[in-house]
Scaffold this motif. Sequence first.
Motif, PDB file in Angstrom:
ATOM      1  N   THR A 238     104.643 -69.811   8.405  1.00  0.00           N
ATOM      2  CA  THR A 238     104.247 -70.025   7.009  1.00  0.00           C
ATOM      3  C   THR A 238     102.737 -70.141   6.881  1.00  0.00           C
ATOM      4  O   THR A 238     102.129 -69.601   5.946  1.00  0.00           O
ATOM      5  CB  THR A 238     104.924 -71.285   6.453  1.00  0.00           C
ATOM      6  OG1 THR A 238     106.341 -71.178   6.603  1.00  0.00           O
ATOM      7  CG2 THR A 238     104.590 -71.484   4.991  1.00  0.00           C
ATOM      8  N   MET A 239     102.106 -70.840   7.822  1.00  0.00           N
ATOM      9  CA  MET A 239     100.660 -71.011   7.786  1.00  0.00           C
ATOM     10  C   MET A 239      99.933 -69.677   7.946  1.00  0.00           C
ATOM     11  O   MET A 239      98.952 -69.399   7.244  1.00  0.00           O
ATOM     12  CB  MET A 239     100.216 -71.987   8.875  1.00  0.00           C
ATOM     13  CG  MET A 239      98.719 -72.278   8.891  1.00  0.00           C
ATOM     14  SD  MET A 239      98.322 -73.742   9.886  1.00  0.00           S
ATOM     15  CE  MET A 239      99.074 -73.317  11.453  1.00  0.00           C
ATOM     16  N   LEU A 240     100.406 -68.826   8.844  1.00  0.00           N
ATOM     17  CA  LEU A 240      99.789 -67.509   9.029  1.00  0.00           C
ATOM     18  C   LEU A 240      99.910 -66.664   7.761  1.00  0.00           C
ATOM     19  O   LEU A 240      98.962 -65.973   7.369  1.00  0.00           O
ATOM     20  CB  LEU A 240     100.445 -66.792  10.209  1.00  0.00           C
ATOM     21  CG  LEU A 240     100.171 -67.379  11.598  1.00  0.00           C
ATOM     22  CD1 LEU A 240     100.989 -66.647  12.655  1.00  0.00           C
ATOM     23  CD2 LEU A 240      98.681 -67.308  11.932  1.00  0.00           C
ATOM     24  N   VAL A 241     101.072 -66.727   7.129  1.00  0.00           N
ATOM     25  CA  VAL A 241     101.258 -65.978   5.879  1.00  0.00           C
ATOM     26  C   VAL A 241     100.347 -66.527   4.790  1.00  0.00           C
ATOM     27  O   VAL A 241      99.744 -65.758   4.025  1.00  0.00           O
ATOM     28  CB  VAL A 241     102.732 -66.023   5.441  1.00  0.00           C
ATOM     29  CG1 VAL A 241     102.903 -65.394   4.057  1.00  0.00           C
ATOM     30  CG2 VAL A 241     103.615 -65.311   6.447  1.00  0.00           C
ATOM     31  N   LEU A 242     100.230 -67.842   4.702  1.00  0.00           N
ATOM     32  CA  LEU A 242      99.360 -68.461   3.702  1.00  0.00           C
ATOM     33  C   LEU A 242      97.913 -68.025   3.869  1.00  0.00           C
ATOM     34  O   LEU A 242      97.250 -67.629   2.898  1.00  0.00           O
ATOM     35  CB  LEU A 242      99.460 -69.985   3.798  1.00  0.00           C
ATOM     36  CG  LEU A 242     100.301 -70.702   2.748  1.00  0.00           C
ATOM     37  CD1 LEU A 242     100.506 -72.156   3.137  1.00  0.00           C
ATOM     38  CD2 LEU A 242      99.632 -70.627   1.383  1.00  0.00           C
ATOM     39  N   VAL A 243      97.415 -68.093   5.086  1.00  0.00           N
ATOM     40  CA  VAL A 243      96.017 -67.723   5.334  1.00  0.00           C
ATOM     41  C   VAL A 243      95.801 -66.237   5.042  1.00  0.00           C
ATOM     42  O   VAL A 243      94.858 -65.864   4.335  1.00  0.00           O
ATOM     43  CB  VAL A 243      95.615 -68.053   6.787  1.00  0.00           C
ATOM     44  CG1 VAL A 243      94.218 -67.516   7.093  1.00  0.00           C
ATOM     45  CG2 VAL A 243      95.660 -69.558   7.027  1.00  0.00           C
ATOM     46  N   GLY A 244      96.670 -65.384   5.576  1.00  0.00           N
ATOM     47  CA  GLY A 244      96.513 -63.948   5.375  1.00  0.00           C
ATOM     48  C   GLY A 244      96.611 -63.539   3.927  1.00  0.00           C
ATOM     49  O   GLY A 244      95.796 -62.746   3.424  1.00  0.00           O
TER      50      GLY A 244
END
Length: 232
Positions: A46-52
């Motif tokens: 979820t964090m990777l998707v949020l940042v990207g």
Amino acid sequence: MSTEYQTLANDGLWENNPALVQLLGLCPLLAVTGTVTNALGLGIATMLVLVGSNITVSLVRNWVPNEIRIPVFVIVIATFVTLVELTMNAFTYGLFMALGIFIPLIVTNCAIIGRAEAYASKNNWYNSAFDGLMMGLGFTLVLVALGALREILGQGTLFAGAELLLGEWARDLKIQLFSFDYPLLLAILPPGAFLGMGFLIAGKNWIDGRRKAKLAKAPIEKAQRARVTTVN
């Protein structure tokens, strides 16, 4: 750290935490937090998707008409979810299978769409990246805390299945705190997740209440000390 970054960090980790305050993304949060490993895996995804998605939305914000911004945001988020899903399928297949449908469901996580709309679409890409990182980290910390609580009460272990996320070397990370003749099903099943989440929210509200009470008393105590000093 600048005031802007301090505010973003404080909001993401505590004051405006997407799980504890905004109560967003609760479906996967409650469904997959049976162990710390599952919780950490979904949190990182979820964090990777949020940042990207925050970075991409910020970069294209001036070229996207207001009328179609939400569909564009969803397409951007879906693209990053697909990349994360394929990566997990390739490198952490066991965890990919354990999380199942909740990986593609990240697309519908209101916390991600909300940050794209509320922050990334109005700010530069590096602030948006930091905002996504802090919001994702705050969400991950709640996932891990709830996963740890449920795993300890339900199985008496910590980091069971860590090899699914980190590889075979992590098999030895499992900690057996105590043993059950029968597992505590209430902690393992969804009702336990609701109860655990309620305790986490109650704990945050209690801490916030103590902080506010302390701040309210500070001016009174300062005035009292000043009067004592003046009298002496």
